[in-house]
Design a protein around this motif. Sequence first.
Motif, PDB file in Angstrom:
ATOM      1  N   PHE A  47       0.834  -1.203   0.000  1.00 34.14           N
ATOM      2  CA  PHE A  47       0.000   0.000   0.000  1.00 34.14           C
ATOM      3  C   PHE A  47       0.872   1.257   0.000  1.00 34.14           C
ATOM      4  CE2 PHE A  47      -3.407   2.884   0.877  1.00 34.14           C
ATOM      5  CZ  PHE A  47      -4.456   2.290   0.208  1.00 34.14           C
ATOM      6  N   PRO A  87      -9.599   2.234  -3.256  1.00 32.67           N
ATOM      7  CA  PRO A  87      -9.279   0.886  -3.716  1.00 32.67           C
ATOM      8  C   PRO A  87     -10.497  -0.029  -3.824  1.00 32.67           C
ATOM      9  CG  PRO A  87      -7.773   1.569  -1.990  1.00 32.67           C
ATOM     10  CD  PRO A  87      -8.860   2.594  -2.057  1.00 32.67           C
ATOM     11  N   ILE A 110      -2.598  -3.897  -4.850  1.00 37.67           N
ATOM     12  CA  ILE A 110      -3.857  -3.682  -4.133  1.00 37.67           C
ATOM     13  C   ILE A 110      -4.597  -5.009  -3.984  1.00 37.67           C
ATOM     14  CG2 ILE A 110      -6.106  -2.530  -4.196  1.00 37.67           C
ATOM     15  CD1 ILE A 110      -3.765  -0.691  -3.426  1.00 37.67           C
TER      16      ILE A 110
END
Length: 139
Positions: A47, A87, A110
């Motif tokens: 991330f 996301p 992700i």
Amino acid sequence: MSSRIDLKVETRHEELQRIFATVEELAEEEDWPPALTFKTNLVLEEFGLNIMNYGYDEGIHTFDVSLTSGADTITIEFVDDGRPFNPLEDVKAPVLDSEIQDRPIGGLGIHFVMELTDDFQYRRENSRNHSIMTIRKSD
């Protein structure tokens, strides 16, 4: 009782080592199993790299990373003022069923974060992305 780490991180890849070292210290203090430490660092890396590589057009920026270690869960929050990025809505499903050489580059970070975390929440507030993820300490 819970422990908390708060870091201000620059959008430089070298900063990942500082994040990992801080998590390693906490993991050692709390006697986390190695698999939990690895999973937590992988989520932080994937991330964090996403923010560093795609959150801003150019230059060095900063973002906040908080990690709270509770009795049963680890909660990680990233807060950045980069471009809006949810996301949960803005990511295409990665191509996983074709040969590796035929797959597009990128798009797995992700996906990994979503697979490794037990809960993911996002909100955009005051021109900042707030991405909050939870990892259960035991599976």
